[in-house]
Write a protein that holds these residues in place. Sequence first.
Motif, PDB file in Angstrom:
ATOM      1  N   ALA A  29       0.829  -1.211   0.000  1.00  0.00           N
ATOM      2  CA  ALA A  29       0.000   0.000   0.000  1.00  0.00           C
ATOM      3  C   ALA A  29       0.862   1.259   0.000  1.00  0.00           C
ATOM      4  O   ALA A  29       0.570   2.235  -0.703  1.00  0.00           O
ATOM      5  N   ILE A  30       1.950   1.241   0.785  1.00  0.00           N
ATOM      6  CA  ILE A  30       2.839   2.403   0.843  1.00  0.00           C
ATOM      7  C   ILE A  30       3.521   2.636  -0.495  1.00  0.00           C
ATOM      8  O   ILE A  30       3.621   3.773  -0.977  1.00  0.00           O
ATOM      9  N   VAL A  31       3.983   1.553  -1.133  1.00  0.00           N
ATOM     10  CA  VAL A  31       4.637   1.684  -2.439  1.00  0.00           C
ATOM     11  C   VAL A  31       3.663   2.241  -3.473  1.00  0.00           C
ATOM     12  O   VAL A  31       4.002   3.145  -4.253  1.00  0.00           O
ATOM     13  N   LEU A  32       2.426   1.709  -3.480  1.00  0.00           N
ATOM     14  CA  LEU A  32       1.422   2.203  -4.426  1.00  0.00           C
ATOM     15  C   LEU A  32       1.150   3.688  -4.201  1.00  0.00           C
ATOM     16  O   LEU A  32       1.065   4.470  -5.147  1.00  0.00           O
ATOM     17  N   ARG A  33       1.024   4.073  -2.933  1.00  0.00           N
ATOM     18  CA  ARG A  33       0.730   5.465  -2.619  1.00  0.00           C
ATOM     19  C   ARG A  33       1.937   6.358  -2.887  1.00  0.00           C
ATOM     20  O   ARG A  33       1.797   7.514  -3.294  1.00  0.00           O
ATOM     21  N   PHE A  34       3.105   5.839  -2.664  1.00  0.00           N
ATOM     22  CA  PHE A  34       4.336   6.607  -2.826  1.00  0.00           C
ATOM     23  C   PHE A  34       4.630   6.898  -4.291  1.00  0.00           C
ATOM     24  O   PHE A  34       5.030   8.009  -4.650  1.00  0.00           O
ATOM     25  N   PHE A  35       4.409   5.902  -5.169  1.00  0.00           N
ATOM     26  CA  PHE A  35       4.857   6.013  -6.555  1.00  0.00           C
ATOM     27  C   PHE A  35       3.726   6.112  -7.587  1.00  0.00           C
ATOM     28  O   PHE A  35       3.960   6.615  -8.684  1.00  0.00           O
ATOM     29  N   PHE A  36       2.531   5.632  -7.270  1.00  0.00           N
ATOM     30  CA  PHE A  36       1.531   5.487  -8.326  1.00  0.00           C
ATOM     31  C   PHE A  36       0.255   6.287  -8.084  1.00  0.00           C
ATOM     32  O   PHE A  36      -0.056   7.191  -8.859  1.00  0.00           O
ATOM     33  N   TYR A  37      -0.504   5.968  -7.068  1.00  0.00           N
ATOM     34  CA  TYR A  37      -1.778   6.655  -6.830  1.00  0.00           C
ATOM     35  C   TYR A  37      -1.873   7.068  -5.371  1.00  0.00           C
ATOM     36  O   TYR A  37      -1.546   6.291  -4.475  1.00  0.00           O
ATOM     37  N   GLN A  38      -2.341   8.319  -5.161  1.00  0.00           N
ATOM     38  CA  GLN A  38      -2.481   8.824  -3.796  1.00  0.00           C
ATOM     39  C   GLN A  38      -3.858   9.441  -3.613  1.00  0.00           C
ATOM     40  O   GLN A  38      -4.330  10.180  -4.472  1.00  0.00           O
ATOM     41  N   PRO A  39      -4.523   9.159  -2.496  1.00  0.00           N
ATOM     42  CA  PRO A  39      -5.819   9.796  -2.231  1.00  0.00           C
ATOM     43  C   PRO A  39      -5.638  11.184  -1.628  1.00  0.00           C
ATOM     44  O   PRO A  39      -4.689  11.434  -0.883  1.00  0.00           O
ATOM     45  N   PHE A  40      -6.566  12.067  -1.958  1.00  0.00           N
ATOM     46  CA  PHE A  40      -6.592  13.410  -1.395  1.00  0.00           C
ATOM     47  C   PHE A  40      -8.040  13.753  -1.061  1.00  0.00           C
ATOM     48  O   PHE A  40      -8.974  13.147  -1.596  1.00  0.00           O
ATOM     49  N   SER A  41      -8.223  14.754  -0.197  1.00  0.00           N
ATOM     50  CA  SER A  41      -9.567  15.221   0.125  1.00  0.00           C
ATOM     51  C   SER A  41      -9.678  16.708  -0.190  1.00  0.00           C
ATOM     52  O   SER A  41      -8.671  17.406  -0.335  1.00  0.00           O
ATOM     53  N   ILE A  42     -10.906  17.189  -0.278  1.00  0.00           N
ATOM     54  CA  ILE A  42     -11.176  18.589  -0.618  1.00  0.00           C
ATOM     55  C   ILE A  42     -11.758  19.303   0.599  1.00  0.00           C
ATOM     56  O   ILE A  42     -12.900  19.034   0.996  1.00  0.00           O
ATOM     57  N   TYR A  66       7.989  12.491 -11.765  1.00  0.00           N
ATOM     58  CA  TYR A  66       8.159  12.812 -10.348  1.00  0.00           C
ATOM     59  C   TYR A  66       8.947  14.111 -10.184  1.00  0.00           C
ATOM     60  O   TYR A  66       9.910  14.369 -10.893  1.00  0.00           O
ATOM     61  N   GLY A  67       8.477  14.925  -9.214  1.00  0.00           N
ATOM     62  CA  GLY A  67       9.112  16.207  -8.945  1.00  0.00           C
ATOM     63  C   GLY A  67       9.597  16.320  -7.507  1.00  0.00           C
ATOM     64  O   GLY A  67       9.742  15.323  -6.795  1.00  0.00           O
ATOM     65  N   LYS A  68       9.790  17.547  -7.060  1.00  0.00           N
ATOM     66  CA  LYS A  68      10.347  17.794  -5.729  1.00  0.00           C
ATOM     67  C   LYS A  68       9.509  17.203  -4.607  1.00  0.00           C
ATOM     68  O   LYS A  68      10.033  16.721  -3.604  1.00  0.00           O
ATOM     69  N   HIS A  69       8.185  17.276  -4.753  1.00  0.00           N
ATOM     70  CA  HIS A  69       7.297  16.921  -3.646  1.00  0.00           C
ATOM     71  C   HIS A  69       6.486  15.654  -3.927  1.00  0.00           C
ATOM     72  O   HIS A  69       5.473  15.421  -3.274  1.00  0.00           O
ATOM     73  N   SER A  70       6.943  14.855  -4.875  1.00  0.00           N
ATOM     74  CA  SER A  70       6.168  13.678  -5.269  1.00  0.00           C
ATOM     75  C   SER A  70       6.160  12.592  -4.204  1.00  0.00           C
ATOM     76  O   SER A  70       5.176  11.871  -4.051  1.00  0.00           O
ATOM     77  N   PHE A  71       7.245  12.450  -3.472  1.00  0.00           N
ATOM     78  CA  PHE A  71       7.364  11.318  -2.559  1.00  0.00           C
ATOM     79  C   PHE A  71       6.966  11.714  -1.148  1.00  0.00           C
ATOM     80  O   PHE A  71       7.779  11.910  -0.249  1.00  0.00           O
ATOM     81  N   SER A  72       5.662  11.833  -0.992  1.00  0.00           N
ATOM     82  CA  SER A  72       5.059  12.162   0.297  1.00  0.00           C
ATOM     83  C   SER A  72       3.852  11.268   0.476  1.00  0.00           C
ATOM     84  O   SER A  72       3.174  10.917  -0.498  1.00  0.00           O
ATOM     85  N   LEU A  73       3.562  10.904   1.707  1.00  0.00           N
ATOM     86  CA  LEU A  73       2.382  10.083   1.984  1.00  0.00           C
ATOM     87  C   LEU A  73       1.189  10.921   2.404  1.00  0.00           C
ATOM     88  O   LEU A  73       0.163  10.400   2.799  1.00  0.00           O
ATOM     89  N   GLY A  74       1.342  12.251   2.308  1.00  0.00           N
ATOM     90  CA  GLY A  74       0.213  13.121   2.593  1.00  0.00           C
ATOM     91  C   GLY A  74       0.328  13.821   3.934  1.00  0.00           C
ATOM     92  O   GLY A  74       1.247  13.584   4.716  1.00  0.00           O
ATOM     93  N   ARG A  75      -0.657  14.686   4.199  1.00  0.00           N
ATOM     94  CA  ARG A  75      -0.679  15.470   5.429  1.00  0.00           C
ATOM     95  C   ARG A  75      -1.979  15.216   6.166  1.00  0.00           C
ATOM     96  O   ARG A  75      -3.025  14.985   5.567  1.00  0.00           O
TER      97      ARG A  75
END
Length: 272
Positions: A29-42, A66-75
């Motif tokens: 799950a971490i790898v998928l979120r880290f590199f491929f798809y990440q959930p966000f809320s509005i 991938y850019g400067k801030h791509s490898f984040s698991l969110g806030r």
Amino acid sequence: MTQPADKPAKKTNEWVETFVVIVEALLIAIVLRFFFYQPFSIPTASMQQTLMIGDYFVANKYVWGYGKHSFSLGRYGDFALLDFELPINNRILGRNPNRGDIAVFRPVPQNMEYIKRIVGLPGDRIQMQDGRLYINGTMVEREEVGKAIDTDSNGDSREVTIYRETFPEGTAHIIQEIGDNLSLDNTPEYLVPAGHYFMMGDNRDRSADSRVLSQVGYVPSVNLIAKAEAIFFSIQDNIPPWQIWQWPANVRWNRMFRSVYSDQPDTNLEAP
């Protein structure tokens, strides 16, 4: 006679196997979120009607590379999970965004994620005049499709006019306006620098975006994080999704599992 001794050992092995499976699942799950798809809320109204307060969507992290801030698991509020900045000046892999793509990004002056629509590409001239968007000196087409009541994150409700706006490339999307003579409806002409993008919210009069140079401004390509793809959950009033008892009365079932790239208004919004 050895059977009683085997039972505890067998039970221990089962617990170990279960733990290993859980760890493996978490790592996947971490790898998928880290590199491929990440959930966000509005949490705010700046992209309504396209993305409503309380929408949860998935974003594609690899399509633009991938850019400067791509490898984040969110806030989570002020707390960031594995949020670090890569020491790079250009994106790695991927293609360039298209006008009309909805981007999650990190503005240069900020330390949090924003989500807006890409309106201006590198080298474009962008301007608002009397509430109308101009790209390279040409007014962008829009067609009125109705009225609605828009409510922001502070509970302030306003009547808005809903339009279908069509970019020069032919892609259409929904925007909404409180009026055509508000603070960001008449701007100077912005020249988008090379390697940068100009972002605007679909809720044009309730969006702090690239029109506000001190807050968002031009967004470097390397600061793009992901391309929004689809809504997978939606609940009114920004109610936490773990409050399952609130679901029957508040979940927006009609918004779940839908693309964010629709040119149709949300017919379930309250009419004035």
